[in-house]
Design a protein around this motif. Structure first.
Motif, short mmCIF file in Angstrom:
data_model
loop_
_atom_site.label_atom_id
_atom_site.label_comp_id
_atom_site.label_asym_id
_atom_site.label_seq_id
_atom_site.Cartn_x
_atom_site.Cartn_y
_atom_site.Cartn_z
N GLU A 91 0.82 -1.21 0.00
CA GLU A 91 0.00 0.00 0.00
C GLU A 91 0.85 1.26 0.00
N GLU A 92 1.95 1.25 0.78
CA GLU A 92 2.79 2.44 0.85
C GLU A 92 3.41 2.75 -0.51
N ALA A 93 3.88 1.70 -1.19
CA ALA A 93 4.48 1.90 -2.51
C ALA A 93 3.44 2.39 -3.50
N LEU A 94 2.22 1.89 -3.37
CA LEU A 94 1.15 2.32 -4.27
C LEU A 94 0.83 3.80 -4.05
N SER A 95 0.82 4.22 -2.78
CA SER A 95 0.50 5.61 -2.49
C SER A 95 1.57 6.57 -3.01
N TRP A 96 2.83 6.10 -3.08
CA TRP A 96 3.90 6.94 -3.60
C TRP A 96 4.07 6.79 -5.11
N GLY A 97 3.32 5.88 -5.73
CA GLY A 97 3.39 5.71 -7.18
C GLY A 97 4.61 4.95 -7.65
N PHE A 98 5.16 4.07 -6.79
CA PHE A 98 6.35 3.30 -7.17
C PHE A 98 5.98 2.16 -8.12
N ASP A 99 6.85 1.91 -9.09
CA ASP A 99 6.86 0.65 -9.83
C ASP A 99 8.07 -0.13 -9.36
N GLY A 100 8.04 -1.44 -9.54
CA GLY A 100 9.17 -2.23 -9.07
C GLY A 100 9.33 -3.53 -9.81
N TYR A 101 10.46 -4.17 -9.56
CA TYR A 101 10.81 -5.43 -10.20
C TYR A 101 11.58 -6.27 -9.20
N VAL A 102 11.25 -7.56 -9.14
CA VAL A 102 11.95 -8.48 -8.24
C VAL A 102 12.21 -9.78 -8.98
N LEU A 103 13.44 -10.26 -8.92
CA LEU A 103 13.80 -11.58 -9.41
C LEU A 103 14.00 -12.47 -8.20
N LEU A 104 13.29 -13.61 -8.18
CA LEU A 104 13.34 -14.50 -7.02
C LEU A 104 13.93 -15.85 -7.41
N ALA A 105 14.67 -16.43 -6.49
CA ALA A 105 15.20 -17.78 -6.65
C ALA A 105 14.57 -18.66 -5.58
N TYR A 106 14.29 -19.91 -5.94
CA TYR A 106 13.63 -20.80 -4.99
C TYR A 106 13.78 -22.24 -5.45
N ASP A 107 13.43 -23.15 -4.57
CA ASP A 107 13.42 -24.57 -4.89
C ASP A 107 11.98 -25.06 -4.92
N ILE A 108 11.77 -26.18 -5.59
CA ILE A 108 10.44 -26.79 -5.67
C ILE A 108 10.51 -28.13 -4.97
N GLY A 109 9.68 -28.30 -3.95
CA GLY A 109 9.69 -29.54 -3.19
C GLY A 109 8.98 -30.67 -3.91
N ALA A 110 9.11 -31.87 -3.37
CA ALA A 110 8.48 -33.04 -3.97
C ALA A 110 6.96 -32.94 -3.95
N ASP A 111 6.42 -32.07 -3.08
CA ASP A 111 4.97 -31.88 -3.03
C ASP A 111 4.51 -30.75 -3.94
N GLY A 112 5.43 -30.16 -4.70
CA GLY A 112 5.08 -29.10 -5.62
C GLY A 112 5.07 -27.72 -5.00
N ARG A 113 5.39 -27.61 -3.71
CA ARG A 113 5.41 -26.31 -3.05
C ARG A 113 6.79 -25.67 -3.19
N THR A 114 6.81 -24.35 -3.14
CA THR A 114 8.07 -23.63 -3.23
C THR A 114 8.71 -23.54 -1.86
N THR A 115 10.03 -23.67 -1.82
CA THR A 115 10.77 -23.57 -0.57
C THR A 115 12.00 -22.69 -0.80
N GLY A 116 12.53 -22.16 0.29
CA GLY A 116 13.75 -21.37 0.19
C GLY A 116 13.62 -20.16 -0.72
N VAL A 117 12.46 -19.51 -0.69
CA VAL A 117 12.22 -18.37 -1.59
C VAL A 117 13.07 -17.18 -1.14
N ARG A 118 13.82 -16.61 -2.07
CA ARG A 118 14.69 -15.47 -1.76
C ARG A 118 14.65 -14.48 -2.90
#
Length: 646
Positions: free
Chosen positions: A572-599
């Motif tokens: 919400e704070e970023a929206l109120s200031w009109g910020f745009d942004g970009y994030v690149l994330l690295a993570y692992d995929i577990g045997a159950d299909g869930r993401t782990t170690g998201v960074r």
């Protein structure tokens, strides 16, 4: 100056060279130097120097110092260091010139991220400059800049010496004094004293013109960015966002810039020692993006701990690049000073199918006579729409037309010209496959709607390509790409049909060890398991001889089945200031299909969107690969998320 010219005349006479000719060379070089025409100055000064390892003395050493400074202005850091080092050795009897040469050596080392060498050069220059206030001040500032992340205690001590001597800063403007306060803040920031840093940054912002000026300079942008980091470290979120808003952060168009080659550094291993980058480390790196799409002036502003670790992040950023056509759409002022937050990735990017086709395509262009520089200039869009290459039918025309295939598809006329040039050059099928993949933007499958659009484009183009080149690797690759788009669009039955067709390709044309076949096998096995046919899934991967290690070695492109972001994920704070942004994330995929170690491994602006992006990726669900007879985890996945306020 007269003494200097006399010395030059003696030097030239001693070498037996006609003094008038050499004098003209010097005059031309010095005139160019005074006009900031660095290439001409460099060429002239270089003509006057004896080749190494001949020692330099007197006038020749001064010429070497001038040459080093001209090379520094052209970002030729290695050459500048070499000539500055020769100059320093030959100026023992000229303290003032020697100190200036040491400052040039220090700056060349600092900008080349060789901080120990920079610190040593500036320290020596500061000692020599005891009787020269301007020289000593420049050396102390250079020392602080070099040491602020690498050795912040040294930086703080240098700045304390500077501000304690009134003679060193006599007559300085408020903005210049603000830069010193900002350096003091950076030293404290990297020492971990965030409150002290915040006080220095507040003073720097005030002395530079506060936040009320209608015009903003690069100095003010940097100061406000510094103040934002300190506020973020202290948890003063509103203050941080205010500073960022007045620094221009969040206003770079990431529709274009996120397509760059943004590779974070790879984390070190436990036995690499304390200086290696570790998963918990983070840094903020500042850099410029040149009109050619290359990074310049990469420098770490803040690191979570001092030492060489922080400099490693800047070295990684130095290798980033963007398409010139994308950079041309950015505001030149804001791309001159970009800051990003980085973390390391736990493993390098795995080999992808695209990589192999790209290497084969580049080799073909080499065979067609395109130099590496010429190829990249054309392919990356650094050519005018009126470029004569566009009207040709050779390999240059192909590269130039691909340079126009930026964020929109080629129009019908361009497609026709491209097809004509490909036929005229008898381009191989695999080269055509990579070009078609790019023209169709087959990689744009990040959302269900974009995946559906990519699938439609591939469905229209694939039959014609397959009919003309049925026995090439390009056909099963494009078919696999079509299947991937269908999977991402949720049409698993149609995807299964395409995957089965890929695996039906004779091994004569698609070997058993082909990465295309391996990826298709893993995806088809995942679809079988999703449908409840575990036996069929196990039989596929067992017959193919695939193991869990495949996930680490190759990009198996796991299938996303659920999750994603929405408007509620926008801070919400970023929206109120009109910020745009970009994030690149690295993570692992577990045997159950869930993401782990998201960074979050790359984030712009720093510290604003990484938490929100992490929440989005944690909600993702995948069809895990079936390897070694059962579903298995898959490490090293990545995903980018863009935040747009409007």
């Amino acid at each position: 100056m007269r003494a200097w010219l006399a010395g030059l005349g003696l030097l030239l006479a001693a070498t037996g060279i006609h003094a008038e000719t050499k004098q003209q060379i010097y005059d031309r070089a010095q005139t160019a130097f005074d006009r900031f025409d660095w290439p001409v100055a460099s060429a002239g000064f270089a003509q006057l120097l004896p080749a190494p390892p001949a020692p330099l003395k007197g006038a020749s050493a001064v010429i070497a110092a001038r040459l080093a400074e001209a090379e520094l202005k052209q970002d030729q850091y290695e050459a500048a260091r070499g000539h500055a080092t020769r100059a320093v050795a030959g100026l023992a009897d000229n303290p003032e010139e020697r100190a200036q040469a040491l400052i040039t050596l220090g700056n060349a080392s600092r900008l080349d991220l060789m901080m120990p060498e920079a610190i040593a050069a500036f320290s020596e220059a500061a000692k020599i400059g005891n009787t020269l206030p301007a020289t000593r001040a420049a050396a102390l500032i250079g020392l602080a800049q070099s040491a602020s992340v690498y050795a912040p205690d040294t930086a703080a001590a240098a700045l304390a010496t500077l501000v304690a001597d009134p003679k060193l800063m006599a007559g300085w403007s408020n903005e210049r004094r603000a830069q010193v306060e900002a350096l003091q803040g950076r030293a404290e920031l990297n020492r971990g004293d965030f409150r002290a840093a915040n006080r220095f940054f507040d003073a720097a912002v005030r002395d530079s013109g506060s936040l009320t000026s209608n015009k903003v300079s690069m100095v003010q942008v940097a100061l406000r960015g510094d103040a934002a980091i300190a506020s973020q470290m202290l948890g003063y979120d509103e203050s941080a966002r205010k500073y960022l808003a007045f620094s221009g952060a969040g206003h770079v168009n990431w529709d274009n810039i996120s397509r760059g080659n943004l590779q974070p550094p790879v984390c070190g291993q436990p036995d690499d020692g304390p200086d290696a980058i570790q998963p918990d480390d983070t840094a903020v790196v500042e850099f410029s993006i040149g009109p050619d799409g290359e990074v310049t002036n990469a420098m770490t502003i803040f690191a979570s701990r001092p030492g060489p670790m922080g400099i490693g992040f800047a070295r990684a950023v130095r290798d980033w690049s963007w398409r010139p056509s994308a950079v041309a759409k950015l505001n030149p002022f804001w791309r001159a000073l970009v800051r990003m937050q980085l973390r390391c990735i736990t493993r390098p990017a795995p080999e992808s199918i695209y990589d192999g086709f790209q290497r084969e395509t580049r080799k073909w262009f080499d065979e067609q006579g395109l130099t590496t520089a010429e190829f990249h200039k054309l392919w990356n869009g650094d050519s005018s729409p009126l470029d004569a290459n566009l009207a040709g039918t050779d390999a240059r025309a192909i590269a130039a037309l691909m340079g126009r295939n930026d964020d929109t598809k080629l129009n019908a006329a361009d497609r026709a010209r491209l097809d004509k040039a490909l036929d005229a050059t008898n381009a191989p099928a695999n080269v055509r496959a990579l070009i078609l993949f790019n023209v169709l933007q087959a990689h744009e499958i990040g959302t269900r709607s974009s995946a559906g659009a990519a699938a439609s484009r591939l469905a229209a183009a694939l039959p014609g390509f397959a009919a003309r080149w049925p026995n090439s690797e390009g056909t099963p690759w494009l078919r696999l790409s079509y299947a991937r788009a269908l999977e991402s669009a949720g049409d698993f039955n149609a995807a299964q049909t395409q995957l089965e067709m890929v695996l039906a390709t004779p091994v004569t044309y698609l070997p058993e060890a082909s990465l295309i076949r391996s990826v298709a096998t893993v995806h088809l096995a995942a679809l079988h398991k999703r449908a409840g046919d575990t036996v069929a899934a196990m039989r596929l991967v067992t017959d193919a001889g695939l193991s869990a290690e495949q996930c680490a070695l190759f990009d198996l492109q796991p299938v996303s089945t659920a999750g994603g972001g929405g408007t509620s994920d926008f801070p919400e704070e970023a929206l109120s200031w009109g910020f745009d942004g970009y994030v690149l994330l690295a993570y692992d995929i577990g045997a159950d299909g869930r993401t782990t170690g998201v960074r979050a491994v790359v984030a712009y602006p720093p510290f604003i969107f990484d938490a929100a992006a992490t929440k989005v990726v944690k909600r993702l669900r995948y069809l895990p690969p079936v390897l070694d007879g059962s579903a298995t985890g898959c490490n090293g996945a990545r995903r980018s998320i863009s935040f747009k306020s409007g």
